[in-house]
Scaffold this motif. Structure first.
Motif: not given
Length: 203
Positions: A5-8, A11-19, A31-37
């Motif tokens: 599991k990748l948690i980021y 957005v793209t940013a630092l997570g996208e190269p890993i993806r 591919d778990e994507r979190l909002t700021s909240e």
């Protein structure tokens, strides 16, 4: 084997190269994507309270570059020997130096100093790095390391849209080699499929 599991953030940013590396290596992962909240309440549960993190084999690891290097080695993207592995590290560290030139103004909350920093970065620092990268690509058959696809290429291609977002323009407009490399990575079958099905992102 425990699922990966990748948690980021969403957005793209630092997570996208890993993806990119995970998809290229045909690794099944969540591919778990979190909002700021969503991140706020969970921040204390992450190492150093930061993202991205990777969960695998029942363990949780952090630091985007270290994660990428580990995955790249398993995917055959870290060079053919120790020397090429070093060249990959140098390229990725240099790409992160470029990113720092963007972050230096983008995350400045003082509008006056932000404007000054942005003008200096876009007129001096960023063109300097892009020019050097163009030279490297010309010497290496369109790649960062010895004419072959490595995780350094994935890092640049994966970060490019984020850098454009921070700059507010296409920073690769006058960098044909880098633009071609970004396209080359995005046209890889696994990456192309991922991008076609990627959740909507802000940058």
């Amino acid at each position: 084997m425990a699922p990966v599991k990748l948690i980021y953030f969403d957005v793209t940013a630092l997570g996208e190269p890993i993806r990119y590396i995970l998809h290229y290596s045909d690794t099944e992962f969540e591919d778990e994507r979190l909002t700021s909240e969503q991140f706020g309440p969970r921040k204390p549960t992450f190492p150093l309270g930061k993202l991205p993190v990777l969960e695998l084999d029942g363990k949780t690891v952090h630091q985007s570059v270290a994660i990428s290097r580990y995955l790249a080695k398993k995917a055959g993207l870290a060079g053919k020997d120790d020397w090429e592995s070093l060249l990959c590290d140098i390229a990725v560290d240099s790409i992160l130096d470029l990113k720092s030139a963007f972050s230096g103004f983008h995350y400045d909350n003082n509008e006056e100093s932000k404007k000054t920093k942005k003008e200096l970065a876009l007129s001096t620092t960023i063109p300097y790095y892009l020019g050097k990268f163009e030279e490297i690509l010309k010497e290496n058959g369109g790649h960062f390391v010895n004419g072959q696809l490595t995780w350094a290429d994935f890092w640049f291609a994966g970060l490019a849209d984020y850098l454009n977002y921070m700059a507010g323009k296409d920073i690769l407009a006058d960098s044909p080699g880098l633009k071609a490399l970004k396209t080359k990575v995005e046209e890889l079958p696994a990456i192309k499929k991922y991008l076609a099905n990627r959740p909507a992102v802000r940058f």
